[in-house]
Enzyme design. Structure first.
Site, PDB file in Angstrom:
ATOM      1  N   TYR A 111      -4.211  18.962 -27.089  1.00 42.67           N
ATOM      2  CA  TYR A 111      -3.865  17.581 -26.740  1.00 42.67           C
ATOM      3  C   TYR A 111      -4.862  17.039 -25.723  1.00 42.67           C
ATOM      4  CZ  TYR A 111      -0.916  13.634 -25.246  1.00 42.67           C
ATOM      5  OH  TYR A 111      -0.430  12.386 -24.946  1.00 42.67           O
ATOM      6  N   SER A 148      -5.042   9.740 -21.678  1.00 39.27           N
ATOM      7  CA  SER A 148      -3.865  10.294 -21.023  1.00 39.27           C
ATOM      8  C   SER A 148      -4.304  11.055 -19.790  1.00 39.27           C
ATOM      9  CB  SER A 148      -3.141  11.256 -21.977  1.00 39.27           C
ATOM     10  OG  SER A 148      -2.197  12.062 -21.301  1.00 39.27           O
TER      11      SER A 148
END
Length: 303
Positions: free
Chosen positions: A172, A147
């Site tokens: 994350y 990501s």
């Protein structure tokens, strides 16, 4: 040919614009009905880009093995290996995002355990099948969904669970950086045996991953003039995964971070928070090797 879709990404206009969809990638590659005899595993196909990834790859004629929620990794691998001894493509798509602080059953921080360690273990267990699937004509491929968030944090080797300093976005980011590093290390270790790996930035897509983000934060993101045009439909969000998995232009390559259906460039902070590109630490053989060794111990696998 690896820059085939570069121009169409230079001026994005939001979901459904001219940027390619996953099925367009299949058609552009001329692969409809052409991968019969191949086996593909995709995790996280209960919603979002996982569904669109599976839909597109289904048209190739390949045999698809699909997983959804509450995956028991060892049981999944064991069951898969009763169905096929060869695997040509493994797409690690499943994930969570910005969750409240928590722990998996094994005691790992939720996002690190779910996004990274579960897929790392699954890869290790399926490694023999992936190596067996490689041929002289086509490498086997591992696709790990990283990501843009990998730019939020490196791997915190001294505090992987972020005890006492938990931040949902940092956690994350750490998990996505770990996937990026893992893809690089997989490629380094197994390229000579015909197994290649890529990490993927699918792009911003409205999916169930947003469930842990406050309404206020969602509204802020939805109103960001720099981010809104870059958002993609789920069909477009799956395009880079599919391209990484099947494009002939990537044959013989690996260890690359892919974004917007091309090999990504280095991130330039002057271009803004949401500009494309990989972090300065995205390619670091020493840290990639260290993560590999640490991860083996964490999941209880010798090598």
């Amino acid at each position: 040919m690896t820059a085939r879709y570069a121009d169409v990404h230079k001026n994005p206009q939001g979901p459904g614009d001219a940027r390619p969809t996953a099925i367009q990638i299949i058609r552009d590659e001329g692969l409809e009905g052409q991968l019969t005899g191949s086996s593909i595993l995709i995790t996280g196909v209960s919603s979002g880009i996982g569904v669109e990834t599976a839909k597109a790859l289904f048209t190739t004629g390949a045999t698809l093995y699909l997983t959804a929620r509450n995956l028991n990794v060892r049981a999944c691998a064991a069951e898969l290996l009763t169905k096929t001894q060869t695997l040509n493509i493994f797409i690690a798509n499943a994930g969570v995002m910005a969750t409240p602080e928590g722990r998996t059953k094994d005691g790992f921080e939720t996002q690190l355990g779910t996004i990274y360690l579960s897929h790392f273990l699954l890869f290790l267990l399926l490694r023999p099948a992936l190596l067996a699937g490689a041929t002289r004509q086509a490498n086997s491929r591992v696709i790990l969904l990283a990501s843009i968030a990998h730019r939020f944090s490196e791997v915190a080797f001294d505090n992987l669970n972020l005890d006492g300093e938990y931040d949902s976005w940092r956690a994350y980011g750490q998990s996505k950086c770990a996937l990026l590093w893992a893809a690089n290390e997989i490629d380094r270790r197994y390229a000579s045996q015909g197994l290649r790996a890529f990490s993927i930035q699918p792009g911003g897509v409205q999916t169930g991953l947003l469930q842990h983000i406050s309404e206020e934060e969602q509204n802020s993101l939805a109103a960001d003039p720099a981010l809104v045009p870059q958002m993609k439909s789920p069909e477009q969000g799956a395009a880079t995964s599919v391209w990484g998995a099947v494009s002939r232009s990537l044959e013989g390559m690996g260890g690359k971070y892919l974004e917007d259906v091309q090999i990504a460039k280095a991130y330039d902070p002057s271009e803004g928070q949401w500009a494309p590109g990989y972090a300065s630490y995205a390619y670091n053989p020493e840290k990639e090797r260290k993560l590999w060794e640490v991860s083996l111990k964490l999941v209880g696998v010798d090598a």
